[in-house]
Design a protein around this motif. Structure first.
Motif, PDB file in Angstrom:
ATOM      1  N   HIS A  85       0.832  -1.229   0.045  1.00  0.00           N
ATOM      2  CA  HIS A  85      -0.010  -0.149  -0.031  1.00  0.00           C
ATOM      3  C   HIS A  85       0.840   1.240  -0.102  1.00  0.00           C
ATOM      4  O   HIS A  85       1.850   1.510   0.999  1.00  0.00           O
ATOM      5  CB  HIS A  85      -0.940   0.176   1.255  1.00  0.00           C
ATOM      6  N   GLN A  86       0.503   2.190  -1.089  1.00  0.00           N
ATOM      7  CA  GLN A  86       1.374   3.233  -1.186  1.00  0.00           C
ATOM      8  C   GLN A  86       0.106   4.639  -0.877  1.00  0.00           C
ATOM      9  O   GLN A  86       0.975   5.731  -1.465  1.00  0.00           O
ATOM     10  CB  GLN A  86       2.326   3.292  -2.320  1.00  0.00           C
ATOM     11  N   GLU A  87      -0.877   4.616  -0.391  1.00  0.00           N
ATOM     12  CA  GLU A  87      -1.934   5.397  -0.232  1.00  0.00           C
ATOM     13  C   GLU A  87      -1.164   6.352   0.931  1.00  0.00           C
ATOM     14  O   GLU A  87      -0.715   6.258   1.794  1.00  0.00           O
ATOM     15  CB  GLU A  87      -3.020   5.138  -0.013  1.00  0.00           C
ATOM     16  N   SER A  88      -1.069   7.486   0.415  1.00  0.00           N
ATOM     17  CA  SER A  88      -0.550   8.871   1.591  1.00  0.00           C
ATOM     18  C   SER A  88      -1.240   8.707   2.676  1.00  0.00           C
ATOM     19  O   SER A  88      -0.496   8.894   3.780  1.00  0.00           O
ATOM     20  CB  SER A  88      -0.512  10.366   0.807  1.00  0.00           C
ATOM     21  N   SER A  89      -2.638   8.370   2.873  1.00  0.00           N
ATOM     22  CA  SER A  89      -3.152   8.409   4.260  1.00  0.00           C
ATOM     23  C   SER A  89      -2.858   7.446   5.096  1.00  0.00           C
ATOM     24  O   SER A  89      -2.640   7.456   6.392  1.00  0.00           O
ATOM     25  CB  SER A  89      -4.598   8.353   3.840  1.00  0.00           C
ATOM     26  N   ILE A  90      -2.553   6.092   4.357  1.00  0.00           N
ATOM     27  CA  ILE A  90      -1.978   5.030   5.481  1.00  0.00           C
ATOM     28  C   ILE A  90      -0.501   5.503   5.733  1.00  0.00           C
ATOM     29  O   ILE A  90      -0.214   5.312   7.056  1.00  0.00           O
ATOM     30  CB  ILE A  90      -1.849   3.761   4.392  1.00  0.00           C
ATOM     31  N   ILE A  91       0.332   5.934   4.820  1.00  0.00           N
ATOM     32  CA  ILE A  91       1.596   6.152   5.291  1.00  0.00           C
ATOM     33  C   ILE A  91       1.521   7.210   6.545  1.00  0.00           C
ATOM     34  O   ILE A  91       2.335   7.195   7.391  1.00  0.00           O
ATOM     35  CB  ILE A  91       2.534   6.705   3.971  1.00  0.00           C
ATOM     36  N   LYS A  92       0.854   8.182   6.177  1.00  0.00           N
ATOM     37  CA  LYS A  92       0.595   9.573   7.449  1.00  0.00           C
ATOM     38  C   LYS A  92       0.281   8.749   8.741  1.00  0.00           C
ATOM     39  O   LYS A  92       0.901   9.324   9.455  1.00  0.00           O
ATOM     40  CB  LYS A  92      -0.249  10.561   6.949  1.00  0.00           C
ATOM     41  N   GLU A  93      -0.736   8.035   8.562  1.00  0.00           N
ATOM     42  CA  GLU A  93      -1.281   7.170   9.714  1.00  0.00           C
ATOM     43  C   GLU A  93      -0.069   6.697  10.434  1.00  0.00           C
ATOM     44  O   GLU A  93       0.246   6.682  11.559  1.00  0.00           O
ATOM     45  CB  GLU A  93      -2.345   6.310   9.722  1.00  0.00           C
ATOM     46  N   MET A  94       0.722   5.931   9.621  1.00  0.00           N
ATOM     47  CA  MET A  94       2.023   5.153  10.189  1.00  0.00           C
ATOM     48  C   MET A  94       2.945   6.074  10.821  1.00  0.00           C
ATOM     49  O   MET A  94       3.429   5.806  11.996  1.00  0.00           O
ATOM     50  CB  MET A  94       2.611   4.052   9.084  1.00  0.00           C
ATOM     51  N   MET A 103       8.136   0.920   3.670  1.00  0.00           N
ATOM     52  CA  MET A 103       8.962   0.654   2.468  1.00  0.00           C
ATOM     53  C   MET A 103       8.004  -0.429   1.573  1.00  0.00           C
ATOM     54  O   MET A 103       7.151  -0.796   2.176  1.00  0.00           O
ATOM     55  CB  MET A 103      10.181  -0.056   2.405  1.00  0.00           C
ATOM     56  N   LEU A 104       7.909   0.040   0.338  1.00  0.00           N
ATOM     57  CA  LEU A 104       6.959  -0.989  -0.651  1.00  0.00           C
ATOM     58  C   LEU A 104       7.792  -2.324  -0.665  1.00  0.00           C
ATOM     59  O   LEU A 104       9.030  -2.475  -0.917  1.00  0.00           O
ATOM     60  CB  LEU A 104       6.861  -0.270  -1.994  1.00  0.00           C
ATOM     61  N   PHE A 126      12.144   6.161   4.248  1.00  0.00           N
ATOM     62  CA  PHE A 126      10.980   5.841   3.318  1.00  0.00           C
ATOM     63  C   PHE A 126      11.435   5.844   1.946  1.00  0.00           C
ATOM     64  O   PHE A 126      11.948   6.719   1.540  1.00  0.00           O
ATOM     65  CB  PHE A 126       9.846   7.050   3.520  1.00  0.00           C
ATOM     66  N   ASN A 127      11.171   4.569   1.181  1.00  0.00           N
ATOM     67  CA  ASN A 127      11.569   4.382  -0.090  1.00  0.00           C
ATOM     68  C   ASN A 127      11.075   5.651  -0.950  1.00  0.00           C
ATOM     69  O   ASN A 127      10.053   6.365  -0.831  1.00  0.00           O
ATOM     70  CB  ASN A 127      11.737   3.173  -0.455  1.00  0.00           C
TER      71      ASN A 127
END
Length: 157
Positions: A85-94, A103-104, A126-127
């Motif tokens: 998953h590379q959606e910004s909302s998920i990454i920001k939550e993490m 990383m993907l 973060f890749n």
């Protein structure tokens, strides 16, 4: 002293491939491979782990819930996410949870090794595809995560 890594991924073939990335490298020691977040929490309760390398989508307990619990109960364990998953909302939550790396699963093994070393040494990693997703604010309607808006409960039939 080697970096002690716990891998949590519900796909055995993927988990074994990730483990093999660190095999024959004296800088790393994969101390455990588990299939879900609950097993990861249980493992950390009884074993010393430097870095928990988690997938997001797992049965029993997902990587998001697991990361939250690790941060709350075991702040010395650094968390890195390895996901599709590379959606910004998920990454920001993490990031807001306290994850030190994201990383993907498409990254080369050499980059994963570099990422884990950086995270172990107190840096974040973060890749490039993750960074691009954050900068472009990429979202997807296909991501079906368990969290729902509190407004859903207010809807009538």
């Amino acid at each position: 002293m080697s970096i002690k890594i716990l891998i949590a991924d519900d796909h055995p073939l993927i988990a074994q491939g990730i483990k093999n990335t660190f095999t024959n490298n004296d800088d790393f020691d994969v101390v455990g491979v588990v299939e879900n977040g609950k097993e990861a929490i249980d493992f950390i309760e009884t074993h010393f782990v430097d870095i928990a390398l988690l997938d997001i989508n797992m049965a029993v307990m997902d990587g998001v819930t697991c990361a939250k619990q690790i941060v709350a109960k075991h702040p010395s364990v650094k968390i890195a996410m390895l996901s599709m998953h590379q959606e910004s909302s998920i990454i920001k939550e993490m990031i807001s949870i306290g994850v030190k790396g994201y990383m993907l699963k498409t990254i080369p093994s050499e980059e994963l090794i570099l990422a884990i070393k950086n995270i172990y040494n107190g840096k974040e990693y973060f890749n490039s595809d993750v960074t691009k997703a954050l900068l472009s604010n990429k979202t997807s309607n296909s991501f079906d995560y368990k969290n729902k808006s509190p407004l859903v409960d207010e809807l009538t039939t």
